[in-house]
Design a protein around this motif. Sequence first.
Motif, mmCIF file in Angstrom:
data_model
loop_
_atom_site.group_PDB
_atom_site.id
_atom_site.type_symbol
_atom_site.label_atom_id
_atom_site.label_comp_id
_atom_site.label_asym_id
_atom_site.label_seq_id
_atom_site.Cartn_x
_atom_site.Cartn_y
_atom_site.Cartn_z
ATOM 1 N N UNK A 308 48.870 -49.661 -13.881
ATOM 2 C CA UNK A 308 48.156 -49.091 -12.609
ATOM 3 C C UNK A 308 49.059 -48.482 -11.676
ATOM 4 N N UNK A 309 50.443 -48.710 -11.526
ATOM 5 C CA UNK A 309 51.365 -48.147 -10.868
ATOM 6 C C UNK A 309 51.656 -46.804 -11.229
ATOM 7 N N UNK A 310 52.013 -46.481 -12.413
ATOM 8 C CA UNK A 310 52.048 -44.984 -12.926
ATOM 9 C C UNK A 310 50.858 -44.428 -12.943
ATOM 10 N N UNK A 311 49.653 -44.820 -13.004
ATOM 11 C CA UNK A 311 48.470 -43.968 -12.797
ATOM 12 C C UNK A 311 48.574 -43.659 -11.412
ATOM 13 N N UNK A 312 48.738 -44.706 -10.618
ATOM 14 C CA UNK A 312 49.007 -44.362 -8.985
ATOM 15 C C UNK A 312 49.873 -43.043 -8.868
ATOM 16 N N UNK A 326 54.307 -36.893 -0.507
ATOM 17 C CA UNK A 326 54.702 -37.427 -1.911
ATOM 18 C C UNK A 326 55.682 -38.266 -1.739
ATOM 19 N N UNK A 327 57.014 -38.110 -1.016
ATOM 20 C CA UNK A 327 57.935 -38.905 -0.888
ATOM 21 C C UNK A 327 57.481 -40.277 -0.553
ATOM 22 N N UNK A 328 56.775 -40.387 0.589
ATOM 23 C CA UNK A 328 56.218 -41.580 1.254
ATOM 24 C C UNK A 328 55.602 -42.359 0.308
ATOM 25 N N UNK A 329 54.517 -41.652 -0.542
ATOM 26 C CA UNK A 329 53.604 -42.300 -1.262
ATOM 27 C C UNK A 329 54.492 -42.736 -2.463
ATOM 28 N N UNK A 330 55.396 -42.062 -3.035
ATOM 29 C CA UNK A 330 56.214 -42.777 -4.070
ATOM 30 C C UNK A 330 57.156 -44.026 -3.852
ATOM 31 N N UNK A 331 57.528 -43.711 -2.564
ATOM 32 C CA UNK A 331 58.417 -45.067 -2.127
ATOM 33 C C UNK A 331 57.517 -46.235 -2.098
ATOM 34 N N UNK A 332 56.401 -45.958 -1.497
ATOM 35 C CA UNK A 332 55.587 -47.222 -1.328
ATOM 36 C C UNK A 332 55.106 -47.811 -2.848
ATOM 37 N N UNK A 333 55.006 -46.709 -3.653
ATOM 38 C CA UNK A 333 54.468 -47.276 -5.213
ATOM 39 C C UNK A 333 55.598 -48.159 -5.802
ATOM 40 N N UNK A 335 58.091 -49.538 -4.152
ATOM 41 C CA UNK A 335 58.292 -51.023 -3.491
ATOM 42 C C UNK A 335 57.563 -51.744 -4.390
ATOM 43 N N UNK A 336 56.141 -51.578 -4.409
ATOM 44 C CA UNK A 336 55.243 -52.392 -5.020
ATOM 45 C C UNK A 336 55.414 -52.961 -6.197
ATOM 46 N N UNK A 337 55.894 -51.776 -7.114
ATOM 47 C CA UNK A 337 56.229 -52.171 -8.466
ATOM 48 C C UNK A 337 57.514 -53.101 -8.662
ATOM 49 N N UNK A 338 58.179 -52.707 -7.651
ATOM 50 C CA UNK A 338 59.632 -53.769 -7.693
ATOM 51 C C UNK A 338 59.204 -54.992 -7.404
ATOM 52 N N UNK A 339 58.176 -55.170 -6.433
ATOM 53 C CA UNK A 339 57.749 -56.465 -5.752
ATOM 54 C C UNK A 339 56.954 -57.209 -6.935
ATOM 55 N N UNK A 340 56.479 -56.411 -7.689
ATOM 56 C CA UNK A 340 55.498 -56.985 -8.847
ATOM 57 C C UNK A 340 56.577 -57.595 -9.940
#
Length: 556
Positions: A308-312, A326-333, A335-340
Motif C-alpha cells: 500500500x505504501x509503495x502504491x502511494x 513530492x518531498x513532503x509527500x514522500x517524507x510522510x509516506x 514515516x508512516x512506513x517506518x511506524x508500521x
Amino acid sequence: MSCPDSFENGDPCPALQRLQAENQLLRQAMVRSSFAVVGHDSAVDHCLRELRQVLRGEDGAQLEAVLAQLDIVLVDVASRRSASLHEQRHALIGQATKLQTLNLSQELHRAITQFSQALDEIDPLQLDLSAALSEFNQYQWQVLAQFVAHKSLAAGLLEGLGTPASALPADKSAVSNELDRGVSPSSENTAAADDQPSMLGYAYIVGRVESVLYELFEDDDLPANYQLQARRLKRKINRGLHGYELVTVVESLARLVRDAASDQRSLGDYLQQLIERLAEFQASLMDMDAAQADEVALARDLDQQLRAHVDHLQHSVREAQDLEQLKTSLTERLDSLLASLTLQREQRERRDQALLGRLKVLAERVAELESEAQHYRAHIDTQQRQTLLDPLTGLPNRAAWNARLRTAMEQWQARGGDLLLAILDVDHFKQVNDSYGHLAGDKVLKLIADALVRELGEKEFIARFGGEEFVLLLPDRSLASGQDLLRRLLASIEACPFHFKGERLPITLSAGLASFRSAETGEEAFQRADQALYRAKHEGRNRLVVDGEMTVCLAP
Ligand SMILES: Nc1nc2c(ncn2[C@@H]2O[C@H](COP(=O)(O)OP(=O)(O)OP(=O)(O)O)[C@@H](O)[C@H]2O)c(=O)[nH]1
C-alpha cells in the motif's frame, strides 16, 4: 299317643314341654360347638355364623337350607385339605430323595429310603405331617453330621439341599435355620439338634479359610511378578494346611496382596501423572501452532501495508506538481512506513517472548518426566531382582532357576561337555518344625543355604526350589567331579553345628544327581535327579544317589 297342644286349663302338654326344652338345649349345644371350629376356613366360618343366627330363631325351613349349604362347604374343605396333604407329602418325598443322592452311610441311606417309602404308601389323609417333618429334620442333622466328618461331601450336600457352598452358615444355629426353613421343629427336635457333634468347629473353619484363600489366588489381576509366589501358596493350601501353617500362609498372603496393591498403586499414580503431562504437552503444542498462525497473519499484514505504501509513493510521484510537494509527500509516506515496521517488530518480539516462555516450561516438564521415569525404572529393576530371590534364604528362587536352566542348557548344547543337575532335600525337616517350631525351621533353612553357598564356586548355580528343597546346576563338570562336590556339600551340612537352646540339632541332606543327556528337556533331567533323590531317601537319607548308578555315596 297323641298329645294336645295344651290342656283345657291352657298349660302345654308335658311331653311337648320336654320336646321344646330338648330342642332348645340342642340348639344351644350346636351354637356352642360351632365356635369350636371357627378360624379354620373363612367359608365354613361364614356358614356357621348364619347357622348360629338361624338356631337362635325358630325358622325350621331356614335351618335346613343353612345345613345343606354347610354340607357343601365341608365337602369342599375336605377335598382342599386332602390336596394340600398330598402336596406336602410329595414335597417331603422330594427332599428325602435329594438327601439320598448324597454320599451317605449305608445305614442312613437305608433309613431315609424307608422313610420315603412309608410316606409314599400312606394315605395323605392319614399323614401326621408334624411327625413326618420331625423325622425328616432328624435325618437332615444326621446327614450334616456325616458331611462335617467328611468335609469333601460339603459341596454335594449343599448343592443337594439347593444351597450354594459359599452360603454355608457360620454357626450352628444358622445351620439349623437353614435346614429347618419352613419347618417348625418341636422342642424335642431342638434338643436332638443340640446333641449333634460340634460340627462347625476347627475343621470347618480351616476348610472355609482354605477355600477363601484359594479363591483369592484365583484372581487374574495379580501382577505377573507375584503370580509365582501366589502359585506356591496355592499349592501349599491345596495340600491342606496344618493349624500352625494357617497363620504363616495368611501372613504371606497379606504381604503379597499389600506389595502387589502398593505396586499397582504407584504404577497407577505414575501413569496418571504421565497422562496429565501429555495433556500439558498437547496444550502447549496447540498454543505454538496458534502462535505460528498469528505469525503468518502478521507477515501477510506487513506485506499488504508495504504494498500500500509503495502504491502511494508511486501515486505521489506521478501526481506531484513540484519537487517540494513530492518531498513532503514522500517524507510522510516513509514515516508512516517506518511506524508500521516498528509496530510489526514490537508485536513479533512480544510473541517471541511468549513462545520462549512456553518452550522453557516444556523443557522443565521434559526434565521432570525423565527423572521420574529413571526413578521408576530403578524401582522396577529392584522389584524384578527381588522377585527372583527367595526372601528367606536370599538364594535365587524357582523363577530364577527356570531362567538359568534355560540359558545353561543353551550354552551346553552349543559348547558340548557336561551339565549336571542335583536336587538336595533336608532330611526329616518336618521333625525340626514339629519339635522346635516353624521359626527355628526357617533359621535352619537359612543356615543351610549359607553353608551351601560357601562351598560353591562362581560357575555353580544354586536355588531354593521350594520348601526344604535346593537345586544345583553344575556346568563343565564330569559326573565324578560333581559327585565329589555333592559329597562335600552333604558332609559340610552334617558337620554344621546347628544348636537350638543349647541342644545340638543333627541336620543332614539327601541328594540326587543326574547328568544331562543330549536332546533331553530340563524337566526330564530334573525327573531323573528327583528319582535318584527318592532312592537316597529310601535307602537311609544323608546320602547321594547318582542317576543310573547302583552305588549310593555316603557323605565322607
Ligand atoms: N520352617 C519352615 N518349614 C517349611 C518351609 N517350607 C516347607 N516347610 C516344611 O517342611 C516340611 C517338609 O516335610 P516332608 O515333606 O514331610 O519331609 P521331611 O520331614 O523333610 O521328610 P523327608 O524329606 O522324607 O526326610 C513340612 O513340615 C513343611 O511344613 C519353610 O519355609 N519354613
